[in-house]
Design a protein around this motif. Structure first.
Motif, PDB file in Angstrom:
ATOM      1  N   VAL A 132       3.637  37.045  -5.572  1.00  0.00           N
ATOM      2  CA  VAL A 132       3.134  37.894  -4.483  1.00  0.00           C
ATOM      3  C   VAL A 132       3.853  39.235  -4.481  1.00  0.00           C
ATOM      4  N   VAL A 133       5.185  39.204  -4.626  1.00  0.00           N
ATOM      5  CA  VAL A 133       5.949  40.457  -4.661  1.00  0.00           C
ATOM      6  C   VAL A 133       5.560  41.281  -5.897  1.00  0.00           C
ATOM      7  N   GLY A 134       5.461  40.612  -7.053  1.00  0.00           N
ATOM      8  CA  GLY A 134       5.066  41.330  -8.267  1.00  0.00           C
ATOM      9  C   GLY A 134       3.648  41.861  -8.202  1.00  0.00           C
ATOM     10  N   GLY A 135       2.758  41.097  -7.560  1.00  0.00           N
ATOM     11  CA  GLY A 135       1.368  41.538  -7.448  1.00  0.00           C
ATOM     12  C   GLY A 135       1.209  42.790  -6.616  1.00  0.00           C
ATOM     13  N   SER A 136       2.179  43.060  -5.737  1.00  0.00           N
ATOM     14  CA  SER A 136       2.081  44.254  -4.912  1.00  0.00           C
ATOM     15  C   SER A 136       2.331  45.531  -5.704  1.00  0.00           C
ATOM     16  N   ILE A 137       2.920  45.409  -6.897  1.00  0.00           N
ATOM     17  CA  ILE A 137       3.209  46.609  -7.701  1.00  0.00           C
ATOM     18  C   ILE A 137       2.684  46.505  -9.135  1.00  0.00           C
ATOM     19  N   VAL A 138       2.027  45.392  -9.467  1.00  0.00           N
ATOM     20  CA  VAL A 138       1.701  45.132 -10.874  1.00  0.00           C
ATOM     21  C   VAL A 138       0.789  46.203 -11.478  1.00  0.00           C
ATOM     22  N   LYS A 139      -0.094  46.796 -10.676  1.00  0.00           N
ATOM     23  CA  LYS A 139      -1.020  47.785 -11.219  1.00  0.00           C
ATOM     24  C   LYS A 139      -0.641  49.224 -10.865  1.00  0.00           C
ATOM     25  N   VAL A 140       0.528  49.379 -10.267  1.00  0.00           N
ATOM     26  CA  VAL A 140       1.006  50.739  -9.998  1.00  0.00           C
ATOM     27  C   VAL A 140       1.214  51.523 -11.293  1.00  0.00           C
ATOM     28  N   PRO A 141       1.802  50.932 -12.365  1.00  0.00           N
ATOM     29  CA  PRO A 141       1.893  51.684 -13.629  1.00  0.00           C
ATOM     30  C   PRO A 141       0.539  52.122 -14.169  1.00  0.00           C
TER      31      PRO A 141
ATOM     32  N   VAL B  25      -1.047  44.154 -18.099  1.00  0.00           N
ATOM     33  CA  VAL B  25      -1.606  43.013 -18.836  1.00  0.00           C
ATOM     34  C   VAL B  25      -0.572  41.906 -18.968  1.00  0.00           C
ATOM     35  N   LEU B  26       0.654  42.258 -19.334  1.00  0.00           N
ATOM     36  CA  LEU B  26       1.707  41.240 -19.480  1.00  0.00           C
ATOM     37  C   LEU B  26       1.991  40.549 -18.151  1.00  0.00           C
ATOM     38  N   SER B  27       2.011  41.315 -17.076  1.00  0.00           N
ATOM     39  CA  SER B  27       2.256  40.721 -15.758  1.00  0.00           C
ATOM     40  C   SER B  27       1.141  39.757 -15.374  1.00  0.00           C
ATOM     41  N   GLN B  28      -0.094  40.106 -15.717  1.00  0.00           N
ATOM     42  CA  GLN B  28      -1.215  39.214 -15.394  1.00  0.00           C
ATOM     43  C   GLN B  28      -1.160  37.928 -16.215  1.00  0.00           C
TER      44      GLN B  28
END
Length: 306
Positions: free
Chosen positions: A53-62, A196-199
């Motif tokens: 959840v925490v990572g999903g809040s910034i995963v697509k910011v890059p 992509v790696l985070s997903q």
């Protein structure tokens, strides 16, 4: 040791109970029972869920920053992001209406918001489209997604379950346009490797948390399919790393041929060679008068005799 763990400050105790529940908190923290496999699995699932959840809040910011900095959405498929956004929205509403723990689906809220922003940017930076048309398309797309989100919150739960089933083909069709575009261009353009790696990692972790806490086979199947497709995108990022968009094979072939062919040499046959004229005989040379000077108008001059 248990005398310490049983007397931790109240705010630590309340936080631990809110995350893993009173039963597992008592077993793992207060009694230090490391043999409680069920509570260990549940605690790992909770920890992974909160991390996702925490990572999903910034995963697509890059990805957003890449588009804004380059002022271009080259390499990103608009249909892919629209379908992916719809899939996230359906899963978010389905989990919320079924009262699943927020740690099992919370990243979908942030991913939906970020995907909406990326979709609008793709429209705004579309090439060969007038600026007024881009703005109109962005507004229409935003309103369309808003109406869809509101519709999902109003439809009955059984119908929402049917919509959750549609996230399987939505996930499939949301990735195929991006995969095809990468393959045709032999490049991933502005596609973010971090996203992509985070997903990939997020989908793998979600399979574990869904099996541990929810047990919904429809949701699990969606994450499994998304994992496979994100692995394909990850493989393309690895294969096409550092490449720019390439031209069509036919155009490349013509350019290579043009560069490889030498410049046309001057034709030796085009050089004029004076025709051979036989030298006149002695009697012809004597009879032939000397040529007159062109500068004197062809007139003959003789020495003046006094």
């Amino acid at each position: 040791m248990t005398s310490i763990t049983r007397n931790l400050p109240w705010f630590i105790r309340d936080l631990g109970i809110s995350i893993v529940g009173k039963k597992c908190y008592t077993s793992l923290i207060e009694n230090l029972d490391i043999g409680d496999v069920e509570c260990i699995k549940y605690s790992i699932s909770k920890g992974l869920g909160i991390g996702i959840v925490v990572g999903g809040s910034i995963v697509k910011v890059p990805q957003l920053l890449l588009i804004v900095r380059a002022q271009s959405a080259r390499g990103l498929s608009l249909p892919a992001y629209i379908l992916e956004t719809l899939s996230y929205a359906i899963t978010l509403e389905y989990a919320y209406r079924n009262e699943f723990p927020f740690s099992t689906y919370g990243e979908n809220l942030f991913l939906t918001i970020q995907n909406v922003l990326i979709t609008i940017l793709i429209i705004l930076y579309a090439p060969r489209v007038a600026s007024t048309d881009k703005t109109a398309n962005a507004v229409i797309a935003s309103l369309g997604m808003l109406v869809f989100f509101l519709g999902c919150s109003l439809i009955p739960l059984p119908m929402l379950a049917v919509l959750q089933l549609t996230t399987l083909p939505l996930s499939l069709f949301s990735k195929i346009p991006q995969i095809q575009q990468n393959y045709r261009a032999q490049s991933t353009g502005q596609l973010s490797a971090f996203a992509v790696l985070s997903q990939v990692l997020g989908c793998a972790a979600r399979l574990f948390t869904t099996a541990t806490e929810v047990g919904d086979s429809i949701v699990a199947a969606g994450f499994a399919l998304a994992l496979v497709l994100n692995l394909v995108l990850g493989a393309q990022l690895w294969m096409y790393w550092g490449r720019d968009d390439v031209e069509a094979p036919a155009a490349v072939t013509e350019k290579v041929k043009a560069r490889a062919s030498p410049a046309p040499a001057a034709s030796t046959t085009s050089t004029s060679v004076p025709a051979y004229k036989p030298e006149p005989a002695s009697w012809q040379r004597a009879a032939t008068p000397p040529p007159s000077s062109p500068s004197l108008g062809g007139r003959k001059w003789a020495r003046k005799v006094d």
